[in-house]
Write a protein that holds these residues in place. Sequence first.
Motif, PDB file in Angstrom:
ATOM      1  N   CYS A   1       0.826  -1.223   0.000  1.00  0.00           N
ATOM      2  CA  CYS A   1       0.000   0.000   0.000  1.00  0.00           C
ATOM      3  C   CYS A   1       0.854   1.265   0.000  1.00  0.00           C
ATOM      4  N   GLN A   2       2.170   1.143   0.124  1.00  0.00           N
ATOM      5  CA  GLN A   2       3.053   2.320   0.039  1.00  0.00           C
ATOM      6  C   GLN A   2       3.405   2.667  -1.418  1.00  0.00           C
ATOM      7  N   THR A   3       2.899   1.863  -2.360  1.00  0.00           N
ATOM      8  CA  THR A   3       3.191   2.054  -3.798  1.00  0.00           C
ATOM      9  C   THR A   3       2.570   3.344  -4.337  1.00  0.00           C
TER      10      THR A   3
ATOM     11  N   ARG B   1       3.305  17.029  -1.082  1.00  0.00           N
ATOM     12  CA  ARG B   1       2.183  17.439  -0.221  1.00  0.00           C
ATOM     13  C   ARG B   1       1.259  16.245  -0.034  1.00  0.00           C
ATOM     14  N   TYR B   2       0.609  16.215   1.098  1.00  0.00           N
ATOM     15  CA  TYR B   2      -0.364  15.153   1.339  1.00  0.00           C
ATOM     16  C   TYR B   2      -1.594  15.390   0.445  1.00  0.00           C
ATOM     17  N   ALA B   3      -2.094  14.334  -0.200  1.00  0.00           N
ATOM     18  CA  ALA B   3      -3.291  14.426  -1.057  1.00  0.00           C
ATOM     19  C   ALA B   3      -4.264  13.329  -0.646  1.00  0.00           C
ATOM     20  N   GLU B   4      -5.301  13.706   0.071  1.00  0.00           N
ATOM     21  CA  GLU B   4      -6.260  12.690   0.542  1.00  0.00           C
ATOM     22  C   GLU B   4      -7.277  12.323  -0.530  1.00  0.00           C
ATOM     23  N   ASN B   5      -8.012  11.269  -0.251  1.00  0.00           N
ATOM     24  CA  ASN B   5      -9.039  10.774  -1.172  1.00  0.00           C
ATOM     25  C   ASN B   5     -10.299  10.450  -0.381  1.00  0.00           C
ATOM     26  N   ALA B   6     -11.445  10.715  -1.001  1.00  0.00           N
ATOM     27  CA  ALA B   6     -12.739  10.476  -0.338  1.00  0.00           C
ATOM     28  C   ALA B   6     -12.877   9.017   0.100  1.00  0.00           C
ATOM     29  N   ALA B   7     -12.255   8.111  -0.652  1.00  0.00           N
ATOM     30  CA  ALA B   7     -12.316   6.692  -0.282  1.00  0.00           C
ATOM     31  C   ALA B   7     -11.154   6.302   0.642  1.00  0.00           C
ATOM     32  N   PHE B   8     -10.436   7.287   1.124  1.00  0.00           N
ATOM     33  CA  PHE B   8      -9.313   7.170   2.072  1.00  0.00           C
ATOM     34  C   PHE B   8      -8.109   6.389   1.519  1.00  0.00           C
ATOM     35  N   ASN B   9      -8.274   5.095   1.186  1.00  0.00           N
ATOM     36  CA  ASN B   9      -7.097   4.278   0.821  1.00  0.00           C
ATOM     37  C   ASN B   9      -6.289   4.791  -0.369  1.00  0.00           C
ATOM     38  N   PRO B  10      -6.927   5.336  -1.408  1.00  0.00           N
ATOM     39  CA  PRO B  10      -6.084   5.839  -2.520  1.00  0.00           C
ATOM     40  C   PRO B  10      -5.368   7.155  -2.236  1.00  0.00           C
ATOM     41  N   SER B  11      -5.397   7.660  -1.019  1.00  0.00           N
ATOM     42  CA  SER B  11      -4.671   8.899  -0.689  1.00  0.00           C
ATOM     43  C   SER B  11      -3.187   8.746  -1.037  1.00  0.00           C
TER      44      SER B  11
ATOM     45  N   ILE C   1      -5.434  12.523  12.402  1.00  0.00           N
ATOM     46  CA  ILE C   1      -4.487  11.419  12.195  1.00  0.00           C
ATOM     47  C   ILE C   1      -3.070  11.986  12.214  1.00  0.00           C
ATOM     48  N   SER C   2      -2.099  11.080  12.168  1.00  0.00           N
ATOM     49  CA  SER C   2      -0.705  11.494  11.995  1.00  0.00           C
ATOM     50  C   SER C   2      -0.062  10.602  10.942  1.00  0.00           C
ATOM     51  N   LEU C   3       0.788  11.205  10.112  1.00  0.00           N
ATOM     52  CA  LEU C   3       1.516  10.434   9.094  1.00  0.00           C
ATOM     53  C   LEU C   3       2.913  10.061   9.576  1.00  0.00           C
ATOM     54  N   ARG C   4       3.212  10.358  10.845  1.00  0.00           N
ATOM     55  CA  ARG C   4       4.591  10.197  11.328  1.00  0.00           C
ATOM     56  C   ARG C   4       5.098   8.762  11.186  1.00  0.00           C
ATOM     57  N   ASP C   5       4.351   7.798  11.701  1.00  0.00           N
ATOM     58  CA  ASP C   5       4.839   6.414  11.688  1.00  0.00           C
ATOM     59  C   ASP C   5       4.928   5.862  10.268  1.00  0.00           C
ATOM     60  N   ALA C   6       3.878   6.123   9.472  1.00  0.00           N
ATOM     61  CA  ALA C   6       3.868   5.599   8.097  1.00  0.00           C
ATOM     62  C   ALA C   6       5.007   6.211   7.281  1.00  0.00           C
ATOM     63  N   THR C   7       5.290   7.492   7.536  1.00  0.00           N
ATOM     64  CA  THR C   7       6.355   8.174   6.788  1.00  0.00           C
ATOM     65  C   THR C   7       7.724   7.651   7.220  1.00  0.00           C
ATOM     66  N   ALA C   8       7.910   7.491   8.533  1.00  0.00           N
ATOM     67  CA  ALA C   8       9.199   6.976   9.034  1.00  0.00           C
ATOM     68  C   ALA C   8       9.427   5.566   8.489  1.00  0.00           C
ATOM     69  N   SER C   9       8.370   4.773   8.413  1.00  0.00           N
ATOM     70  CA  SER C   9       8.495   3.412   7.904  1.00  0.00           C
ATOM     71  C   SER C   9       8.877   3.414   6.420  1.00  0.00           C
ATOM     72  N   ALA C  10       8.200   4.251   5.645  1.00  0.00           N
ATOM     73  CA  ALA C  10       8.521   4.316   4.203  1.00  0.00           C
ATOM     74  C   ALA C  10       9.956   4.792   4.011  1.00  0.00           C
ATOM     75  N   LEU C  11      10.352   5.798   4.794  1.00  0.00           N
ATOM     76  CA  LEU C  11      11.710   6.345   4.659  1.00  0.00           C
ATOM     77  C   LEU C  11      12.759   5.289   5.010  1.00  0.00           C
ATOM     78  N   ALA C  12      12.491   4.532   6.090  1.00  0.00           N
ATOM     79  CA  ALA C  12      13.458   3.512   6.513  1.00  0.00           C
ATOM     80  C   ALA C  12      13.647   2.449   5.440  1.00  0.00           C
ATOM     81  N   SER C  13      12.646   2.265   4.583  1.00  0.00           N
ATOM     82  CA  SER C  13      12.800   1.229   3.551  1.00  0.00           C
ATOM     83  C   SER C  13      13.555   1.745   2.328  1.00  0.00           C
ATOM     84  N   ILE C  14      13.820   3.050   2.247  1.00  0.00           N
ATOM     85  CA  ILE C  14      14.568   3.540   1.075  1.00  0.00           C
ATOM     86  C   ILE C  14      15.971   4.053   1.393  1.00  0.00           C
TER      87      ILE C  14
END
Length: 297
Positions: A97-99, A226-236, A270-283
């Motif tokens: 889902c980080q794709t 920039r963060y871009a949200e979606n009405a269906a949430f998951n495709p943000s 919400i917070s994007l902190r954990d998801a962002t740190a996780s994505a960053l750690a993988s690159i």
Amino acid sequence: MQARFTHRITQLPAPLAAAVAPLLTEHFSGFISQAQLQQLAQQSQMAQDEMLLALLPLAAALANPPISEFYVGAIAIGATGNAYMGANLELNNNALCQTVHAEQSAISHAWLRGEQRIVDLIVNASPCGHCRQFINELVDGEAIRIHLPQQATQPLSYYLPFAFGPKDLNITMPLLSEQQHTLHVESDDELVQLALTQANYSYAPYSGNYSAVVMETHNGQRFAGRYAENAAFNPSMMPLQMALADLLRYNLEAKDISRVVLLESNAGKISLRDATASALASICDVKLEYIQAKPGC
Ligand code: THU
Ligand code: ZN
């Protein structure tokens, strides 16, 4: 010419390949202005729609798909007539889902460069359900013309009938309409101030998590998402991915990154902190710098 294009350009009709080759210098980042498009059409003797489909192998050359090895390229045409390429981006060692999908990459490219409406989207593979939903978040999304190889051009509403979208959640200023939030933060760090400016342009009507990521490279180049949200949430689309997609379009790599700042509102749900740190750690090994900003008056 950048090495990533040398094989792909052989898939273009010869006159178009000859016309576009001079654009593919080390500075090329998937942007082609309206004037350049006109010139390419003239030199290649192709109609613009046909030419844009023919240029897709160059957009696909921008892809980073280490998991699927499936190269998707997309081109968004803005109301200004400029063209913005995008490609899919997969993060090794992280959740699927980080794709980033090619369509999201192209659309975010246009948004970062100030486009306020997208009129055409050209893609080399049929847009998946997630992308149809992402496109439906945009200003006049249902009218965006989708161009696919070997298919008649159709508006998004043909590909996404009975759509669910921002209007269902009472949002009247959809993605690409001008967002101007009032976050503020006390810092004289240029990267933090840049992240603040970008977060104030972010699109987070559902969570209120106005946020942005700014990356700096070892040689001082900066890239924002920039963060871009979606009405269906998951495709943000997450800001880290948006910034990384931009950096990769400029033919840089994750190992070139020296600093990454995530700035977000302290008042979001919400917070994007954990998801962002996780994505960053993988690159890469760079540690995420985290700043909370206050909504102002
Ligand atoms: N992909 C896109 O980029 N766009 C689509 O709509 C179809 C799927 C990408 C996502 C992933 O990187 C790979 O193709 C396999 O699904
Ligand atoms: Zn998709």
